[in-house]
Design a protein around this motif. Structure first.
Motif, PDB file in Angstrom:
ATOM      1  N   TYR A 120      -3.266   3.056  15.391  1.00  0.00           N
ATOM      2  CA  TYR A 120      -1.858   3.243  15.103  1.00  0.00           C
ATOM      3  C   TYR A 120      -1.417   4.532  15.776  1.00  0.00           C
ATOM      4  O   TYR A 120      -2.246   5.397  16.086  1.00  0.00           O
ATOM      5  N   PHE A 163       1.871   0.247  14.414  1.00  0.00           N
ATOM      6  CA  PHE A 163       0.661  -0.478  14.766  1.00  0.00           C
ATOM      7  C   PHE A 163       0.551  -0.616  16.284  1.00  0.00           C
ATOM      8  O   PHE A 163       1.524  -0.921  16.975  1.00  0.00           O
ATOM      9  N   GLN A 189      -7.046  -0.461   4.475  1.00  0.00           N
ATOM     10  CA  GLN A 189      -7.414   0.217   5.716  1.00  0.00           C
ATOM     11  C   GLN A 189      -7.539   1.711   5.432  1.00  0.00           C
ATOM     12  O   GLN A 189      -6.633   2.328   4.861  1.00  0.00           O
ATOM     13  N   LYS A 242       7.886   7.017  11.911  1.00  0.00           N
ATOM     14  CA  LYS A 242       6.948   6.269  11.082  1.00  0.00           C
ATOM     15  C   LYS A 242       5.711   5.863  11.883  1.00  0.00           C
ATOM     16  O   LYS A 242       5.681   5.935  13.107  1.00  0.00           O
ATOM     17  N   TYR A 289       0.426   5.358   1.091  1.00  0.00           N
ATOM     18  CA  TYR A 289      -0.402   6.383   1.712  1.00  0.00           C
ATOM     19  C   TYR A 289       0.300   7.726   1.589  1.00  0.00           C
ATOM     20  O   TYR A 289       1.532   7.812   1.634  1.00  0.00           O
ATOM     21  N   LYS A 322      -2.317  -6.292  10.329  1.00  0.00           N
ATOM     22  CA  LYS A 322      -1.674  -5.032  10.690  1.00  0.00           C
ATOM     23  C   LYS A 322      -0.782  -4.545   9.554  1.00  0.00           C
ATOM     24  O   LYS A 322      -0.187  -5.318   8.816  1.00  0.00           O
ATOM     25  N   LEU A 323      -0.715  -3.235   9.407  1.00  0.00           N
ATOM     26  CA  LEU A 323       0.157  -2.624   8.420  1.00  0.00           C
ATOM     27  C   LEU A 323       1.512  -2.320   9.042  1.00  0.00           C
ATOM     28  O   LEU A 323       1.592  -1.794  10.152  1.00  0.00           O
ATOM     29  N   PHE A 342       0.845  -1.194   0.000  1.00  0.00           N
ATOM     30  CA  PHE A 342       0.000   0.000   0.000  1.00  0.00           C
ATOM     31  C   PHE A 342       0.880   1.243   0.000  1.00  0.00           C
ATOM     32  O   PHE A 342       1.981   1.250   0.559  1.00  0.00           O
ATOM     33  N   SER A 358       0.995  -5.557   4.427  1.00  0.00           N
ATOM     34  CA  SER A 358       0.427  -6.514   5.367  1.00  0.00           C
ATOM     35  C   SER A 358       0.454  -7.872   4.700  1.00  0.00           C
ATOM     36  O   SER A 358       0.573  -7.971   3.479  1.00  0.00           O
ATOM     37  N   PHE A 378       4.153   7.263   2.455  1.00  0.00           N
ATOM     38  CA  PHE A 378       4.519   6.061   3.189  1.00  0.00           C
ATOM     39  C   PHE A 378       4.144   4.820   2.388  1.00  0.00           C
ATOM     40  O   PHE A 378       3.026   4.709   1.883  1.00  0.00           O
ATOM     41  N   MET A 381      -3.867  10.559   6.908  1.00  0.00           N
ATOM     42  CA  MET A 381      -3.286   9.514   6.067  1.00  0.00           C
ATOM     43  C   MET A 381      -4.282   9.170   4.974  1.00  0.00           C
ATOM     44  O   MET A 381      -5.374   8.692   5.264  1.00  0.00           O
ATOM     45  N   PHE A 383       4.759  -0.049   8.272  1.00  0.00           N
ATOM     46  CA  PHE A 383       5.073   1.131   7.471  1.00  0.00           C
ATOM     47  C   PHE A 383       6.581   1.320   7.328  1.00  0.00           C
ATOM     48  O   PHE A 383       7.366   0.928   8.197  1.00  0.00           O
ATOM     49  N   GLY A 384       6.954   1.977   6.247  1.00  0.00           N
ATOM     50  CA  GLY A 384       8.309   2.481   6.097  1.00  0.00           C
ATOM     51  C   GLY A 384       8.437   3.834   6.775  1.00  0.00           C
ATOM     52  O   GLY A 384       7.480   4.365   7.347  1.00  0.00           O
ATOM     53  N   THR A 385       9.635   4.391   6.690  1.00  0.00           N
ATOM     54  CA  THR A 385       9.918   5.666   7.353  1.00  0.00           C
ATOM     55  C   THR A 385       9.441   6.872   6.565  1.00  0.00           C
ATOM     56  O   THR A 385       9.448   7.984   7.069  1.00  0.00           O
TER      57      THR A 385
END
Lengths: 114, 116
Positions: free
Chosen positions: B35, B45, B105, B42, A37, A101-102, A35, A95, A91, A45, A104-106
């Motif tokens: 989250y 979760f 999501q 970042k 965002y 749960k997702l 994904f 998942s 971002f 987001m 995420f990268g930085t």
């Protein structure tokens, strides 16, 4: 466990040019989703685009496309004809099937220059 | 277009106080998430919730945190005794179901929590 790596902390791009935001991922699962965002300065987001691990075609949503290279474990976001409103943090996230749960990268901060 | 809403948008509290962050997920969604994003970092979760119970939680989600769906529309995150390090943006998200490979999501606008 899954991991997302975004190696570009910031990018400056001229308006109307195309831009590619890099994302590599690591997982041992065969079924997963990727994904992107967008997070503008206001903080929310915004979902942009999704790619499933079994999708044979690269995902596209308007000016957004996802360059999915499974063997390289990369899922780069391409924004065509960039606009000033594209300036934001972006971002990449993933998942895995059955684990919702997702991760995420930085993020990459994209600035579009007029 | 349906969207996830969150209240309040900003909350300032004293260390040790309890806070409740509220979310209204998209109405036909069945999975709910919290989250958090510490400033400049970042998104992490915290917890997922399905069928009135926690389905997964991270190590961040310790005994100070709890979630509840008190009625058919609200989904809340409670922090019992806030610490300075709880200062962050807290996002609620929801997804329709896990009937296909992955469900997107959708995030709310966030609650910015500042603990003094």
């Amino acid at each position: 466990a899954q991991k997302i790596t975004q190696t570009q902390p910031g990018m400056f791009v001229q308006e109307k040019e195309a831009v590619t935001l890099d994302c590599t991922y690591d997982t041992s699962d065969q079924s997963y989703g990727l994904f992107w965002y967008k997070q503008p300065s206001s903080g929310e987001m915004i979902f942009l685009i999704y790619q499933g691990s079994y999708d044979e075609q690269n995902a596209t949503e308007g000016r957004y496309s996802l360059n999915f290279q499974k063997a390289r474990k990369s899922a780069n976001l391409v924004i065509s004809a960039s606009q000033l409103g594209d300036s934001a943090m972006y971002f990449c996230a993933m998942s895995t099937f059955g684990n919702e749960k997702l991760t995420f990268g930085t993020g990459t901060r994209l600035t579009i220059i007029p | 277009e349906p969207e996830v809403t969150q209240t309040p948008s900003h909350q300032v509290t004293q260390m040790g106080q309890e806070v409740i962050l509220r979310c209204v997920p998209i109405s036909n969604h069945l999975y709910f998430y919290w989250y958090r994003q510490i400033l400049g970092q970042k998104v992490e979760f915290l917890v997922s919730f399905y069928n009135n119970e926690i389905s997964e939680k991270s190590e961040i989600f310790d005994d100070q945190f709890s979630v509840e769906r008190p009625d058919g529309s609200n989904f809340t995150l409670k922090i019992r005794s806030t610490k300075l390090e709880d200062s962050a943006m807290y996002f609620c998200a929801s997804s329709e179901a896990l009937l296909k490979l992955q469900e997107t999501q959708y995030f709310g606008p966030g609650t910015r929590l500042l603990v003094l």
